[in-house]
Design a protein around this motif. Sequence first.
Motif, short mmCIF file in Angstrom:
data_model
loop_
_atom_site.label_atom_id
_atom_site.label_comp_id
_atom_site.label_asym_id
_atom_site.label_seq_id
_atom_site.Cartn_x
_atom_site.Cartn_y
_atom_site.Cartn_z
N SER A 62 0.83 -1.20 0.00
CA SER A 62 0.00 0.00 0.00
C SER A 62 0.86 1.24 0.00
CB SER A 62 -0.88 0.03 1.26
OG SER A 62 -1.75 -1.07 1.27
N PHE A 63 0.29 2.32 -0.50
CA PHE A 63 0.89 3.63 -0.38
C PHE A 63 0.10 4.41 0.65
CE2 PHE A 63 2.07 2.31 -4.66
CZ PHE A 63 3.42 2.58 -4.65
N TRP A 64 0.79 5.18 1.46
CA TRP A 64 0.16 5.97 2.50
C TRP A 64 0.37 7.44 2.19
CZ3 TRP A 64 -2.88 3.35 5.67
CH2 TRP A 64 -2.68 1.98 5.78
N ALA A 65 -0.43 8.30 2.83
CA ALA A 65 -0.37 9.72 2.52
C ALA A 65 -0.73 10.56 3.73
CB ALA A 65 -1.32 10.04 1.37
N ILE A 66 -0.35 11.81 3.69
CA ILE A 66 -0.80 12.84 4.62
C ILE A 66 -1.47 13.89 3.75
CG2 ILE A 66 -0.11 14.65 6.22
CD1 ILE A 66 2.11 12.79 7.20
N ASN A 67 -2.70 14.28 4.10
CA ASN A 67 -3.50 15.18 3.27
C ASN A 67 -3.66 14.64 1.86
OD1 ASN A 67 -4.07 16.93 5.31
ND2 ASN A 67 -2.79 18.58 4.59
N LYS A 68 -3.79 13.33 1.74
CA LYS A 68 -3.99 12.63 0.46
C LYS A 68 -2.81 12.78 -0.49
CE LYS A 68 -8.95 13.02 0.83
NZ LYS A 68 -10.19 13.53 0.27
N VAL A 69 -1.64 13.15 0.03
CA VAL A 69 -0.44 13.29 -0.80
C VAL A 69 0.67 12.44 -0.20
CG1 VAL A 69 1.29 14.91 -1.68
CG2 VAL A 69 -1.08 15.65 -1.45
N PRO A 70 1.15 11.42 -0.92
CA PRO A 70 2.27 10.63 -0.41
C PRO A 70 3.58 11.41 -0.53
CG PRO A 70 1.66 9.84 -2.57
CD PRO A 70 0.67 10.92 -2.20
N TRP A 71 4.49 11.15 0.35
CA TRP A 71 5.80 11.80 0.31
C TRP A 71 6.69 11.07 -0.66
CZ3 TRP A 71 8.03 16.09 2.15
CH2 TRP A 71 9.41 16.16 2.10
N PRO A 72 7.43 11.69 -1.56
CA PRO A 72 7.25 13.07 -2.01
C PRO A 72 6.14 13.11 -3.05
CG PRO A 72 9.16 12.14 -3.10
CD PRO A 72 8.57 11.05 -2.22
N GLY A 73 5.05 13.75 -2.75
CA GLY A 73 3.83 13.70 -3.55
C GLY A 73 3.90 14.39 -4.89
N ASP A 74 2.83 14.22 -5.62
CA ASP A 74 2.71 14.84 -6.93
C ASP A 74 2.21 16.27 -6.76
OD1 ASP A 74 3.53 12.57 -8.30
OD2 ASP A 74 1.50 11.75 -8.29
N THR A 75 3.10 17.14 -6.34
CA THR A 75 2.77 18.55 -6.14
C THR A 75 3.81 19.38 -6.88
OG1 THR A 75 4.13 18.70 -4.14
CG2 THR A 75 1.82 18.08 -3.84
N PRO A 76 3.52 20.67 -7.11
CA PRO A 76 4.52 21.52 -7.79
C PRO A 76 5.88 21.49 -7.09
CG PRO A 76 2.42 22.66 -7.64
CD PRO A 76 2.29 21.39 -6.84
N ASP A 77 5.88 21.45 -5.76
CA ASP A 77 7.13 21.33 -5.01
C ASP A 77 6.98 20.16 -4.04
OD1 ASP A 77 9.42 21.45 -3.52
OD2 ASP A 77 9.14 23.51 -2.83
N PRO A 78 7.40 18.97 -4.42
CA PRO A 78 7.18 17.79 -3.57
C PRO A 78 7.94 17.82 -2.25
CG PRO A 78 8.57 17.23 -5.42
CD PRO A 78 8.09 18.64 -5.65
N THR A 79 8.87 18.75 -2.10
CA THR A 79 9.62 18.82 -0.84
C THR A 79 9.15 19.99 0.03
OG1 THR A 79 11.36 20.14 -1.86
CG2 THR A 79 11.64 17.73 -1.87
N ALA A 80 8.03 20.63 -0.31
CA ALA A 80 7.51 21.74 0.48
C ALA A 80 6.96 21.22 1.82
CB ALA A 80 6.41 22.46 -0.29
N PRO A 81 7.02 22.04 2.86
CA PRO A 81 6.49 21.61 4.16
C PRO A 81 4.97 21.50 4.12
CG PRO A 81 7.18 23.90 4.28
CD PRO A 81 7.61 23.39 2.93
N LEU A 82 4.42 20.67 4.99
CA LEU A 82 2.98 20.52 5.14
C LEU A 82 2.38 21.84 5.62
CD1 LEU A 82 0.55 18.53 5.18
CD2 LEU A 82 1.15 18.07 7.57
#
Length: 116
Positions: free
Chosen positions: A7-27
């Motif tokens: 399984s993959f787990w997530a915080i705020n539905k985003v796994p680390w390092p998630g698919d975001t513009p900056d995957p290393t940005a703080p929560l």
Amino acid sequence: CGSLGYSFWAINKVPWPGDTPDPTAPLAELKLGRSYVIDMENLTPQSHPIHLHGMSFKVLSSSTRRVQPLVSDTYLIQPDEKVQLGFVADNPGDWLLHCHIIEHQKSGMTSYIRVA
């Protein structure tokens, strides 16, 4: 991801390092010396020991049980439980927030908060 056998787990539905513009940005970016409340909800059928580095918190409320007013850096959030964790951002730096089950942490249930 059942087809891969894990399984993959997530915080705020985003796994680390998630698919975001900056995957290393703080929560979250918190102001030094201010008080905060983290609302957490466990939508999974597993328990998760949530651990915050660098600071301690008090469990303010739980949707499923009476809580003791203890100060800690880890809380075991049960399936379908909502909790509020209160703390003062009194330690500057980048602080890891993660599930303490290593398989959950390594497969995405990891993030960090920045205190400045």
